[in-house]
Design a protein around this motif. Structure first.
Motif, PDB file in Angstrom:
ATOM      1  N   SER A 231       0.810  -1.223   0.000  1.00  0.00           N
ATOM      2  CA  SER A 231       0.000   0.000   0.000  1.00  0.00           C
ATOM      3  C   SER A 231       0.840   1.268   0.000  1.00  0.00           C
ATOM      4  O   SER A 231       0.396   2.313  -0.487  1.00  0.00           O
ATOM      5  N   THR A 232       2.067   1.205   0.520  1.00  0.00           N
ATOM      6  CA  THR A 232       2.897   2.412   0.599  1.00  0.00           C
ATOM      7  C   THR A 232       3.772   2.610  -0.620  1.00  0.00           C
ATOM      8  O   THR A 232       4.394   3.662  -0.769  1.00  0.00           O
ATOM      9  N   ASN A 233       3.869   1.567  -1.477  1.00  0.00           N
ATOM     10  CA  ASN A 233       4.706   1.652  -2.689  1.00  0.00           C
ATOM     11  C   ASN A 233       6.127   2.097  -2.346  1.00  0.00           C
ATOM     12  O   ASN A 233       6.717   2.965  -2.984  1.00  0.00           O
ATOM     13  N   SER A 234       6.650   1.498  -1.285  1.00  0.00           N
ATOM     14  CA  SER A 234       7.983   1.903  -0.832  1.00  0.00           C
ATOM     15  C   SER A 234       9.052   1.215  -1.654  1.00  0.00           C
ATOM     16  O   SER A 234       8.790   0.358  -2.488  1.00  0.00           O
ATOM     17  N   THR A 235      10.262   1.609  -1.379  1.00  0.00           N
ATOM     18  CA  THR A 235      11.397   1.000  -2.053  1.00  0.00           C
ATOM     19  C   THR A 235      11.692  -0.354  -1.434  1.00  0.00           C
ATOM     20  O   THR A 235      11.003  -0.795  -0.513  1.00  0.00           O
ATOM     21  N   ASN A 236      12.726  -1.001  -1.921  1.00  0.00           N
ATOM     22  CA  ASN A 236      13.064  -2.335  -1.427  1.00  0.00           C
ATOM     23  C   ASN A 236      13.668  -2.254  -0.028  1.00  0.00           C
ATOM     24  O   ASN A 236      14.846  -2.505   0.188  1.00  0.00           O
ATOM     25  N   SER A 237      12.855  -1.850   0.932  1.00  0.00           N
ATOM     26  CA  SER A 237      13.310  -1.761   2.313  1.00  0.00           C
ATOM     27  C   SER A 237      12.135  -2.048   3.232  1.00  0.00           C
ATOM     28  O   SER A 237      11.005  -1.633   2.957  1.00  0.00           O
ATOM     29  N   LEU A 238      12.419  -2.769   4.299  1.00  0.00           N
ATOM     30  CA  LEU A 238      11.401  -3.099   5.285  1.00  0.00           C
ATOM     31  C   LEU A 238      11.645  -2.396   6.607  1.00  0.00           C
ATOM     32  O   LEU A 238      10.985  -2.697   7.600  1.00  0.00           O
ATOM     33  N   SER A 239      12.535  -1.437   6.628  1.00  0.00           N
ATOM     34  CA  SER A 239      12.880  -0.778   7.891  1.00  0.00           C
ATOM     35  C   SER A 239      11.761   0.133   8.376  1.00  0.00           C
ATOM     36  O   SER A 239      11.734   0.508   9.549  1.00  0.00           O
ATOM     37  N   GLN A 240      10.807   0.505   7.488  1.00  0.00           N
ATOM     38  CA  GLN A 240       9.755   1.442   7.881  1.00  0.00           C
ATOM     39  C   GLN A 240       8.775   0.826   8.872  1.00  0.00           C
ATOM     40  O   GLN A 240       7.994   1.525   9.504  1.00  0.00           O
ATOM     41  N   PHE A 241       8.802  -0.497   9.051  1.00  0.00           N
ATOM     42  CA  PHE A 241       7.825  -1.137   9.925  1.00  0.00           C
ATOM     43  C   PHE A 241       8.303  -1.258  11.364  1.00  0.00           C
ATOM     44  O   PHE A 241       7.591  -1.793  12.197  1.00  0.00           O
ATOM     45  N   LYS A 242       9.477  -0.773  11.652  1.00  0.00           N
ATOM     46  CA  LYS A 242      10.018  -1.001  12.996  1.00  0.00           C
ATOM     47  C   LYS A 242       9.316  -0.160  14.056  1.00  0.00           C
ATOM     48  O   LYS A 242       9.371  -0.475  15.241  1.00  0.00           O
ATOM     49  N   ASP A 243       8.611   0.918  13.666  1.00  0.00           N
ATOM     50  CA  ASP A 243       7.933   1.763  14.637  1.00  0.00           C
ATOM     51  C   ASP A 243       6.413   1.700  14.509  1.00  0.00           C
ATOM     52  O   ASP A 243       5.704   2.581  15.005  1.00  0.00           O
ATOM     53  N   ARG A 244       5.904   0.704  13.869  1.00  0.00           N
ATOM     54  CA  ARG A 244       4.471   0.599  13.629  1.00  0.00           C
ATOM     55  C   ARG A 244       3.725   0.195  14.905  1.00  0.00           C
ATOM     56  O   ARG A 244       4.202  -0.614  15.697  1.00  0.00           O
ATOM     57  N   ASN A 245       2.515   0.768  15.070  1.00  0.00           N
ATOM     58  CA  ASN A 245       1.574   0.345  16.109  1.00  0.00           C
ATOM     59  C   ASN A 245       0.286  -0.085  15.411  1.00  0.00           C
ATOM     60  O   ASN A 245      -0.298   0.689  14.640  1.00  0.00           O
ATOM     61  N   ALA A 246      -0.153  -1.282  15.690  1.00  0.00           N
ATOM     62  CA  ALA A 246      -1.354  -1.784  15.028  1.00  0.00           C
ATOM     63  C   ALA A 246      -1.939  -2.921  15.858  1.00  0.00           C
ATOM     64  O   ALA A 246      -1.269  -3.531  16.697  1.00  0.00           O
ATOM     65  N   LEU A 247      -3.211  -3.166  15.632  1.00  0.00           N
ATOM     66  CA  LEU A 247      -3.908  -4.297  16.245  1.00  0.00           C
ATOM     67  C   LEU A 247      -4.317  -5.236  15.115  1.00  0.00           C
ATOM     68  O   LEU A 247      -5.126  -4.862  14.257  1.00  0.00           O
ATOM     69  N   ILE A 248      -3.735  -6.408  15.107  1.00  0.00           N
ATOM     70  CA  ILE A 248      -3.947  -7.354  14.016  1.00  0.00           C
ATOM     71  C   ILE A 248      -4.908  -8.441  14.499  1.00  0.00           C
ATOM     72  O   ILE A 248      -4.685  -9.073  15.537  1.00  0.00           O
TER      73      ILE A 248
END
Length: 773
Positions: A184-201
């Motif tokens: 959904s974010t169309n980010s680059t080849n990096s997964l570092s953006q998820f390290k600060d995520r808060n969510a209820l799955i």
């Protein structure tokens, strides 16, 4: 909702939605459209679920293998009968499905042997069986809060059995969330953006539903909640309900068919109680929700064997037939060599012939007895002559000679053997008559025993004769009654039909009363039960207070008490049921229009709405929401567990700090097969707002998102980590050296993994002993 006279109700029913109950598409363990030629360095990605195993290589867009995690071991007829492992859809084959098993209990793998066979079958299907060691990294999913011993035997198989260089384990719901966020974010080849995520799955799968809080990019396992309700329970609830309401369609309502039906027509209600009340009071809305399910013919649902199996069966039948033909030919040949003239069938005397022989011999014996009395008992001799109207001795001698001539004639007529047999019976009967006439005081012990035996045999014979005569009389009466009925049927057909209908109604009423009395007898407080206990008490202790007589049961009327206790005669009931069926058949033959009208009028719950116009349809309305409601209210099906809304509340309440709780409800992610049911988003909105504490901001925005593909996104997220993770993927994997150093239970934590808790030393030693044994 009764049937209206003008038929508008039936016309509206014709316009309702119709769905055909269908079989699932025939599937293979592997998808032929997927490429099984991976590039070097591609990881093996396996999503091991309790309903389906998905496997493939990280470079693919989707899993190459998809099949249920089922294992069976049987002899393979195509490989000289050697035992072989069958996995997935192969294990459901007719010849091996009797021993099919799953390595899962709920959604947790427990059986190490079955799981190893399942992974072996997966490696073979991926085309890696011929490699000495699999020099590819592995990425596997596991359920939240996986137990260390379950993880240990998976790691042992991968490292010890396949010589894997590294293994990465992660939670399926977290992998699905990672994949959807990345897409959904169309980010680059990096997964570092998820390290600060808060969510209820919220992950609702086949056997369980989990609430997984993600705080600062890490799975907060201490606040996670699990309920043992999933898609399997919803399907079972719907199947049981339909089989109960429509038992005639039970053979067609298989699990796989009902599962497809649930996915097609069921939905989540935003307010279950309100919708049920609306269905009761609003007929138009009832018609809008109600769905007609067309049941296919049972004959059409039978899947025949494969052409190879048919050919094998034909060959077996041909071989068996040839063996039977050879055996019969040998038997005929042996019989022809040793054949002798057939023996004549031994003829038996008829009752009339026996009576003729006995009468003739009795008369001859009586005459000879009188003749022998002439010298010893002269007075008795002349008195006997006068009683028989013999004027002189010459008349007696003539009568004797005449009877002897009749004996000779009868002997020639019957044959010497038959006559001798009849004469022997007569002599035996004569001796028995003399024994019966002798007083007991003049008999010895053996003679008394013989006398009792003769009495018993004579009594049984007389009883059989009486029963035979009674049956003959009943048969004559029945034939006379049938003749009278035929006469009435010919002379007055209408009156005859009315009498037969009245007879049927009276018989039905009698059967209903008897069944009602029997059902009342099952209640200990009913009058029938009290009467039965009174009869039993009277037989144990009669009213006069004396002990029960020792001869109870010797009289026929004594046995009537058991008839009263049981409340009916089973044989009599069967005869009445048979007679009722004959009456119904006769009435239908005489007046089919009357019988059809009565049958349509007497149908049970169907007349509450409208007659079913097609015999291969069933209607479903409230069960469209009831079967899926069990995830919110497990008590509907008798499960003593919290619902999903309450579990979310418990998970949020266990978090420290109101800020963290508010940040979680602002991003709620839904994944898993059951969350693909329509209506999940609005229902979850209502449930979460209902449980939000008063300290929450009144205008808090709930952002609820559904996975793009709730079923496959977990595999795609695992493949994404292996494909673009780079150093992050390496840091998240357990290497061979780390496995040797830390043991098989070790887990490297990352943003999509479980939390690792080391097993206490005492428990570890016990588990190691179990594995060694």
């Amino acid at each position: 909702m009764v049937v209206e006279p003008n038929g508008t109700r039936a016309d509206e029913a014709k316009k309702k939605r119709r769905v055909v109950l269908r079989d699932p598409e025939p599937l293979l363990n592997s998808d032929p459209s997927k490429n099984l030629n991976p590039t070097d360095g591609d990881a093996v990605v396996i999503d091991i679920g309790s309903s389906e195993l998905r496997a493939g290589f990280s470079s693919a867009d989707g899993p190459t293998l998809r099949y249920p995690p089922l294992v069976s071991r049987a002899r393979d007829p195509g490989e000289d009968g050697r035992r072989k492992n069958f996995v997935g859809y192969e294990a459901l084959h007719t010849s091996v499905r009797s021993g099919v098993r799953s390595p899962f209990e709920a959604n947790v793998p427990f059986n190490a042997t079955l799981l190893e066979r399942l992974l072996d079958g997966t490696i073979v299907a991926l085309g890696l069986a011929n490699e000495k060691k699999i020099d590819r990294p592995f990425v596997l999913t596991e359920p939240p809060c996986q137990m260390n011993n379950s993880r240990a035997f998976i790691m042992e198989v991968l490292f010890e059995g396949y010589q894997a260089p590294s293994v990465c384990l992660g939670v399926d719901g977290l992998f699905s969330y990672m994949y959807n966020m990345y897409s959904s974010t169309n980010s680059t080849n990096s997964l570092s953006q998820f390290k600060d995520r808060n969510a209820l799955i919220v992950s609702s799968s086949f056997r369980a539903t989990h609430v997984l809080p993600l705080v600062n990019g890490r799975f907060h396992a201490a606040c996670a909640k699990r309920i043992n309700v999933g898609g399997d329970h919803a399907t079972e609830a719907l199947a049981r309900r339909l089989r109960l309401l429509y038992p005639i369609f039970a053979p067609a309502l298989s699990y796989d068919r009902v599962n497809l039906l649930r996915e097609e027509i069921c939905y989540f209600s935003s307010d279950y109680e309100e919708e049920v009340n609306r269905l009761q009071r609003d007929a138009d809305y009832f018609d809008q929700v109600e769905t007609a399910i067309e049941i296919p013919s049972l004959e059409g649902t039978k899947t025949g064997p494969s052409p190879e199996e048919l050919e094998r069966q034909r060959n077996l039948r041909a071989e068996a037939g040839q063996r039977l033909h050879d055996m019969m030919a040998a038997r005929r040949k042996a019989k022809a060599m040793t054949e002798v003239a057939p023996k004549e069938v031994e003829r038996k005397l008829t009752s009339e012939e026996v009576h003729r022989v006995e009468s003739l011999l009795s008369e001859l014996d009586e005459l000879e007895t009188i003749s022998d009395m002439k010298t010893a008992y002269e007075d008795d001799y002349y008195m006997s002559l006068s009683r028989r109207d013999f004027k002189q001795t010459k008349d007696l001698d003539d009568a004797v000679r005449k009877k002897e001539a009749e004996v000779v004639t009868l002997t020639e007529e019957l044959g010497e053997e038959l006559f001798a047999r009849a004469k022997e019976k007569w002599r035996k009967r004569k001796v028995e008559d003399a024994l019966l006439e002798t007083p007991d005081a003049l008999l010895t012990a053996d003679q008394l025993k013989e006398k009792r035996k003769v009495k018993s045999i004579r009594g049984a014979a007389e009883a059989r004769e009486r029963v035979k005569l009674q049956k003959a009389e009943e048969r004559q009466k029945l034939e006379a009654a049938e003749a009278e009925l035929r006469r009435q049927k010919e002379q007055d057909p209408d009156g005859y039909l009315r009498r037969r209908i009245k007879e049927r109604d009276d018989l039905l009423q009698r059967i209903k009363k008897r069944k009602a009395a029997r059902e009342a007898g099952s209640d200990r407080r009913s009058q029938a039960a009290r009467n039965r206990m009174r009869l039993i008490a009277q037989q144990i202790m009669p009213e006069n207070g004396k002990k029960m007589p020792d001869d109870f049961g010797m009289r026929d009327e004594d046995w009537n008490v058991y008839h009263d206790m049981q409340g009916g005669d089973t044989e009599e009931e069967e005869q009445e049921e048979k007679y009722l069926a004959d009456l119904k058949a006769e009435i239908f033959e005489l007046a089919p229009h009357i019988a059809a009208a009565e049958e349509a009028e007497s149908r049970g719950a169907e007349k509450l709405y409208y007659p079913i116009e097609r015999s291969n349809e069933l209607d479903i309305c409230v069960d469209r929401i009831r079967s899926t409601e069990i995830i919110w209210q497990p008590s509907i099906v008798g499960l003593d567990q919290a619902g999903l809304g309450e579990s979310i509340n418990l998970s949020l309440s266990s978090l420290q700090g109101a800020t963290a709780r508010e940040s979680l409800v602002k991003e709620i992610f839904l994944t898993g097969g059951l969350m693909n049911t329509p209506g999940a988003n609005p229902r979850l909105q209502a449930e979460v707002r209902r449980v939000l504490p008063a300290s929450f901001s009144p205008g808090v925005d709930l952002n609820i998102r559904l996975a793009q593909d709730p079923v496959l996104d977990a595999w795609r997220g695992a493949a994404l980590l292996a494909k673009i993770g780079g150093q992050q993927f390496s840091d998240s994997s357990v290497s061979r050296s780390e496995y040797d150093e830390m043991g098989p239970e070790y887990l490297k934590e990352h943003f999509a993994s479980n939390v690792y808790y080391q097993t206490p030393q005492s428990d570890r030693e016990r588990d190691n002993k179990k594995r060694r044994r």
